[in-house]
Design a protein around this motif. Structure first.
Motif, PDB file in Angstrom:
ATOM      1  N   ARG A 169       1.138  -1.413  -0.180  1.00 42.81           N
ATOM      2  CA  ARG A 169       0.131   0.117   0.005  1.00 42.81           C
ATOM      3  C   ARG A 169       0.976   1.355   0.194  1.00 42.81           C
ATOM      4  O   ARG A 169       0.694   2.402   0.742  1.00 42.81           O
ATOM      5  N   ASP A 170       1.945   0.957  -0.748  1.00 40.13           N
ATOM      6  CA  ASP A 170       3.051   2.387  -0.768  1.00 40.13           C
ATOM      7  C   ASP A 170       2.310   3.163  -2.123  1.00 40.13           C
ATOM      8  O   ASP A 170       2.862   4.446  -2.408  1.00 40.13           O
ATOM      9  N   ILE A 171       1.423   2.756  -2.933  1.00 46.93           N
ATOM     10  CA  ILE A 171       1.089   3.527  -3.964  1.00 46.93           C
ATOM     11  C   ILE A 171       0.002   4.496  -3.785  1.00 46.93           C
ATOM     12  O   ILE A 171      -1.111   3.780  -3.311  1.00 46.93           O
ATOM     13  N   ARG A 172      -0.083   5.633  -4.155  1.00 46.33           N
ATOM     14  CA  ARG A 172      -1.337   6.345  -4.270  1.00 46.33           C
ATOM     15  C   ARG A 172      -1.771   6.784  -5.538  1.00 46.33           C
ATOM     16  O   ARG A 172      -0.895   6.977  -6.453  1.00 46.33           O
ATOM     17  N   GLY A 173      -3.060   6.461  -6.094  1.00 45.37           N
ATOM     18  CA  GLY A 173      -3.103   6.336  -7.339  1.00 45.37           C
ATOM     19  C   GLY A 173      -2.687   5.080  -8.259  1.00 45.37           C
ATOM     20  O   GLY A 173      -2.967   4.119  -7.748  1.00 45.37           O
ATOM     21  N   LYS A 174      -2.060   5.459  -9.131  1.00 49.77           N
ATOM     22  CA  LYS A 174      -1.545   4.322 -10.014  1.00 49.77           C
ATOM     23  C   LYS A 174      -0.048   4.156 -10.174  1.00 49.77           C
ATOM     24  O   LYS A 174       0.931   5.033  -9.769  1.00 49.77           O
ATOM     25  N   ALA A 175       0.456   2.971 -10.356  1.00 49.68           N
ATOM     26  CA  ALA A 175       1.681   2.669 -10.848  1.00 49.68           C
ATOM     27  C   ALA A 175       1.838   2.261 -12.191  1.00 49.68           C
ATOM     28  O   ALA A 175       1.213   1.534 -12.843  1.00 49.68           O
ATOM     29  N   VAL A 176       2.714   2.796 -13.000  1.00 42.84           N
ATOM     30  CA  VAL A 176       2.833   2.778 -14.529  1.00 42.84           C
ATOM     31  C   VAL A 176       4.324   2.320 -14.722  1.00 42.84           C
ATOM     32  O   VAL A 176       5.261   2.611 -14.168  1.00 42.84           O
ATOM     33  N   LEU A 177       4.545   1.199 -15.639  1.00 49.11           N
ATOM     34  CA  LEU A 177       5.681   0.614 -16.234  1.00 49.11           C
ATOM     35  C   LEU A 177       5.932   1.054 -17.602  1.00 49.11           C
ATOM     36  O   LEU A 177       5.067   0.827 -18.281  1.00 49.11           O
ATOM     37  N   THR A 178       7.002   1.385 -17.868  1.00 45.12           N
ATOM     38  CA  THR A 178       7.281   1.731 -19.301  1.00 45.12           C
ATOM     39  C   THR A 178       8.282   1.138 -20.114  1.00 45.12           C
ATOM     40  O   THR A 178       9.195   0.605 -19.367  1.00 45.12           O
ATOM     41  N   LEU A 179       8.211   0.970 -21.309  1.00 43.04           N
ATOM     42  CA  LEU A 179       9.045  -0.064 -22.102  1.00 43.04           C
ATOM     43  C   LEU A 179       9.979   0.870 -22.900  1.00 43.04           C
ATOM     44  O   LEU A 179       9.589   2.018 -23.086  1.00 43.04           O
ATOM     45  N   PRO A 180      10.997   0.527 -23.373  1.00 42.27           N
ATOM     46  CA  PRO A 180      11.952   1.560 -23.943  1.00 42.27           C
ATOM     47  C   PRO A 180      11.340   2.462 -24.911  1.00 42.27           C
ATOM     48  O   PRO A 180      11.888   3.841 -24.617  1.00 42.27           O
ATOM     49  N   PRO A 181      10.703   2.176 -25.954  1.00 43.04           N
ATOM     50  CA  PRO A 181      10.437   3.090 -26.861  1.00 43.04           C
ATOM     51  C   PRO A 181       9.363   4.538 -26.319  1.00 43.04           C
ATOM     52  O   PRO A 181       9.786   5.612 -26.647  1.00 43.04           O
ATOM     53  N   ALA A 182       8.919   4.301 -25.153  1.00 43.96           N
ATOM     54  CA  ALA A 182       8.279   5.164 -24.436  1.00 43.96           C
ATOM     55  C   ALA A 182       9.169   6.190 -23.640  1.00 43.96           C
ATOM     56  O   ALA A 182       8.862   7.372 -23.147  1.00 43.96           O
ATOM     57  N   ALA A 183      10.592   5.765 -23.650  1.00 42.17           N
ATOM     58  CA  ALA A 183      11.571   6.558 -22.947  1.00 42.17           C
ATOM     59  C   ALA A 183      11.601   7.873 -23.886  1.00 42.17           C
ATOM     60  O   ALA A 183      12.214   8.905 -23.092  1.00 42.17           O
ATOM     61  N   THR A 184      11.305   8.032 -24.821  1.00 39.66           N
ATOM     62  CA  THR A 184      11.399   9.270 -25.871  1.00 39.66           C
ATOM     63  C   THR A 184      10.226  10.225 -25.530  1.00 39.66           C
ATOM     64  O   THR A 184      10.186  11.278 -25.763  1.00 39.66           O
ATOM     65  N   ASP A 185       9.300   9.821 -24.789  1.00 41.58           N
ATOM     66  CA  ASP A 185       8.061  10.416 -24.441  1.00 41.58           C
ATOM     67  C   ASP A 185       8.327  11.599 -23.307  1.00 41.58           C
ATOM     68  O   ASP A 185       8.665  11.091 -22.459  1.00 41.58           O
ATOM     69  N   PRO A 186       8.144  12.718 -23.989  1.00 42.33           N
ATOM     70  CA  PRO A 186       8.663  13.959 -22.954  1.00 42.33           C
ATOM     71  C   PRO A 186       8.204  13.952 -21.645  1.00 42.33           C
ATOM     72  O   PRO A 186       8.482  14.685 -20.520  1.00 42.33           O
ATOM     73  N   ALA A 187       6.703  13.392 -21.550  1.00 46.43           N
ATOM     74  CA  ALA A 187       6.147  13.404 -20.193  1.00 46.43           C
ATOM     75  C   ALA A 187       6.408  12.437 -19.391  1.00 46.43           C
ATOM     76  O   ALA A 187       6.081  12.590 -17.889  1.00 46.43           O
ATOM     77  N   LEU A 188       7.340  11.410 -19.728  1.00 47.51           N
ATOM     78  CA  LEU A 188       8.079  10.444 -18.751  1.00 47.51           C
ATOM     79  C   LEU A 188       9.278  11.145 -18.073  1.00 47.51           C
ATOM     80  O   LEU A 188      10.478  10.928 -18.738  1.00 47.51           O
ATOM     81  N   ASP A 189       9.283  11.899 -17.004  1.00 37.86           N
ATOM     82  CA  ASP A 189      10.254  12.518 -16.456  1.00 37.86           C
ATOM     83  C   ASP A 189      10.927  11.403 -15.573  1.00 37.86           C
ATOM     84  O   ASP A 189      10.413  11.024 -14.741  1.00 37.86           O
ATOM     85  N   PRO A 190      12.172  11.346 -16.102  1.00 39.24           N
ATOM     86  CA  PRO A 190      13.112  10.100 -15.010  1.00 39.24           C
ATOM     87  C   PRO A 190      13.034  10.507 -13.713  1.00 39.24           C
ATOM     88  O   PRO A 190      13.183   9.397 -12.965  1.00 39.24           O
ATOM     89  N   ALA A 191      12.725  11.719 -13.252  1.00 38.11           N
ATOM     90  CA  ALA A 191      12.732  11.973 -11.842  1.00 38.11           C
ATOM     91  C   ALA A 191      11.724  11.116 -11.299  1.00 38.11           C
ATOM     92  O   ALA A 191      11.472  11.196  -9.862  1.00 38.11           O
ATOM     93  N   LEU A 192      10.738  10.891 -12.008  1.00 37.43           N
ATOM     94  CA  LEU A 192       9.289  10.302 -11.212  1.00 37.43           C
ATOM     95  C   LEU A 192       9.815   8.934 -10.833  1.00 37.43           C
ATOM     96  O   LEU A 192       9.214   8.356  -9.977  1.00 37.43           O
ATOM     97  N   ASP A 193      10.678   8.225 -11.226  1.00 36.61           N
ATOM     98  CA  ASP A 193      11.256   6.997 -11.239  1.00 36.61           C
ATOM     99  C   ASP A 193      12.286   6.906  -9.685  1.00 36.61           C
ATOM    100  O   ASP A 193      13.171   6.831  -9.738  1.00 36.61           O
ATOM    101  N   ARG A 194      11.476   7.390  -8.753  1.00 35.08           N
ATOM    102  CA  ARG A 194      12.058   7.796  -7.549  1.00 35.08           C
ATOM    103  C   ARG A 194      11.617   6.872  -6.389  1.00 35.08           C
ATOM    104  O   ARG A 194      12.378   6.856  -5.301  1.00 35.08           O
ATOM    105  N   ARG A 195      10.596   6.111  -6.385  1.00 34.05           N
ATOM    106  CA  ARG A 195      10.125   5.513  -5.354  1.00 34.05           C
ATOM    107  C   ARG A 195      10.602   3.987  -5.106  1.00 34.05           C
ATOM    108  O   ARG A 195      10.329   3.233  -4.088  1.00 34.05           O
ATOM    109  N   LEU A 196      11.548   3.454  -6.225  1.00 37.24           N
ATOM    110  CA  LEU A 196      11.907   2.164  -6.088  1.00 37.24           C
ATOM    111  C   LEU A 196      13.468   2.169  -5.668  1.00 37.24           C
ATOM    112  O   LEU A 196      14.085   2.960  -6.265  1.00 37.24           O
TER     113      LEU A 196
END
Ligand SMILES: NC(=O)c1ccc[n+]([C@@H]2O[C@H](COP(=O)([O-])OP(=O)(O)OC[C@H]3O[C@@H](n4cnc5c(N)ncnc54)[C@H](OP(=O)(O)O)[C@@H]3O)[C@@H](O)[C@H]2O)c1
Length: 333
Positions: free
Chosen positions: A306-333
């Motif tokens: 129960r550490d997640i509030r809202g949703k948890a999203v996993l991304t595959l490499p092609p989406a790494a070019t998506d500007p909305a995917l801020d690497p700083a968000l990858d902070r909880r793990l």
């Protein structure tokens, strides 16, 4: 092809393998390159119950690689989201046209992946309450995956929303979603009722208490029971909810009319509605964890804790070019 399958000896019961067969889409299915997927609480149960090489994955977003042979649905190259039964946590998936919708440019893959199960459940549960302009609506588990969408959609429809949250530190998030009041017990919710509509994914004593807060002829929608089974008697309806009804909502059905009466839209239409609301800025998916898909077992562990509030999203490499995917968000793990 790479993807996850269940393995009771692996962390979180899930193993990444490179030895999966390529999907073989049926006539009414297109082939999708998966760029992002979201986790759902029930997938924890499914993984536990099927420890035998089963392949999970229900909420996916990506790009069409090959259109459906039937000639229906989106063309190759189209950005889409979909609600699958399984097999989505992989590089590619076969997707039924009736369970997918096209993404608007303003909606990222990571946002879209949060919508299928949680967004559809919230939308279809709210539809059970009829017109909501000026109605008092109670949403339990209001900062959870489904709850966050239910609060926003109810508020957008003109309801006065009382948000029930699990702990006081969740209250600010619920207010930011558009709730008028926040409570941590249903005793505190009583002065803001009675309610024309209650949406409950918690069950247990919470549902019993919620039924006692219904207005006469009102509707309670039960879509989950994270707190276990509930005890209900006619006495709970005598409290004030005379002739109220209790709906057990199963949101998965893709066919038009499956929920919300004969005119109820199908899965594809409901997904398209959710996409439009996000594109218009009227619905904002809240994601407290975004990580590379190889960390899916860690994300499942965080969800179980129960550490997640809202949703948890996993991304595959092609989406790494998506500007909305801020690497700083990858902070909880
Ligand atoms: N019928 C359907 O079609 C359908 C569709 C989707 C989901 N579901 C079910 O609905 C339920 C909720 O799903 P979800 O994806 O929204 O889960 P979620 O993201 O884990 O959210 C659950 C929410 O309930 C709160 N909560 C959990 N246990 C609680 C308790 N004992 N007392 C009070 N609050 C509690 C959580 O608070 P914290 O933030 O403190 O954890 C969180 O806000 C699950 O049972 C799921 O399987 C059913």
């Amino acid at each position: 092809m790479r993807g996850f399958l269940t393995d009771p000896t692996a962390p979180a019961g899930l193993r990444l393998t490179g030895a999966l067969p390529e999907p073989e889409p049926a006539d009414g299915e297109f082939l999708m390159a998966v760029h992002a997927y979201a986790l759902n609480r029930d997938e924890l149960n499914l993984i536990r119950r099927r420890p035998d090489g089963w392949r999970p994955g229900q909420d996916v977003a990506g790009t069409v690689l090959r259109a459906a042979a039937a000639g229906t649905g989106p063309a190759a190259g189209t950005r889409v989201l979909a609600r699958l039964e399984e097999l989505g946590w992989a590089e590619r998936a076969a997707v039924p046209v009736h369970s997918a919708a096209v993404l608007e440019d303003a909606v990222t893959f990571a946002q879209a992946a949060t919508l299928p199960i949680a967004g559809i459940t919230a939308l279809r549960a709210l539809r059970q309450g009829g017109p909501l302009l000026g109605a008092d609506v109670l949403v339990t588990g209001a900062t959870g995956g489904v709850g966050q969408f239910a609060v926003q959609l109810a508020a957008a429809a003109g309801a006065r929303v009382t948000a029930h949250v699990s702990r006081p530190e969740r209250a600010g998030a619920a207010l930011a979603l558009g709730a008028r009041h926040t409570v941590t017990t249903l005793a505190e919710a009583a002065p803001h009722g009675p309610y024309q509509l209650v949406l409950d994914g918690i069950g247990g004593p919470v549902l019993t208490d919620a039924v006692r807060l219904l207005a006469p002829g009102a509707t309670a929608v039960l879509y989950g029971n994270v707190a276990g089974p509930s005890q209900l008697s006619i006495g709970d309806f005598y409290a004030q909810g005379w002739n109220a009804r209790l709906v057990g909502l199963i949101s998965a059905d893709p066919t038009p009319g499956a929920t919300g009466g004969e005119a109820g839209p199908g899965m594809a239409a409901d997904l398209a509605t959710l996409v439009r609301l996000v594109a218009d800025g009227r619905l904002t998916p809240h994601t407290t964890l975004t990580a590379d898909w190889t960390r899916t077992p860690d994300a499942l562990t965080a969800l179980a804790r129960r550490d997640i509030r809202g949703k948890a999203v996993l991304t595959l490499p092609p989406a790494a070019t998506d500007p909305a995917l801020d690497p700083a968000l990858d902070r909880r793990l």
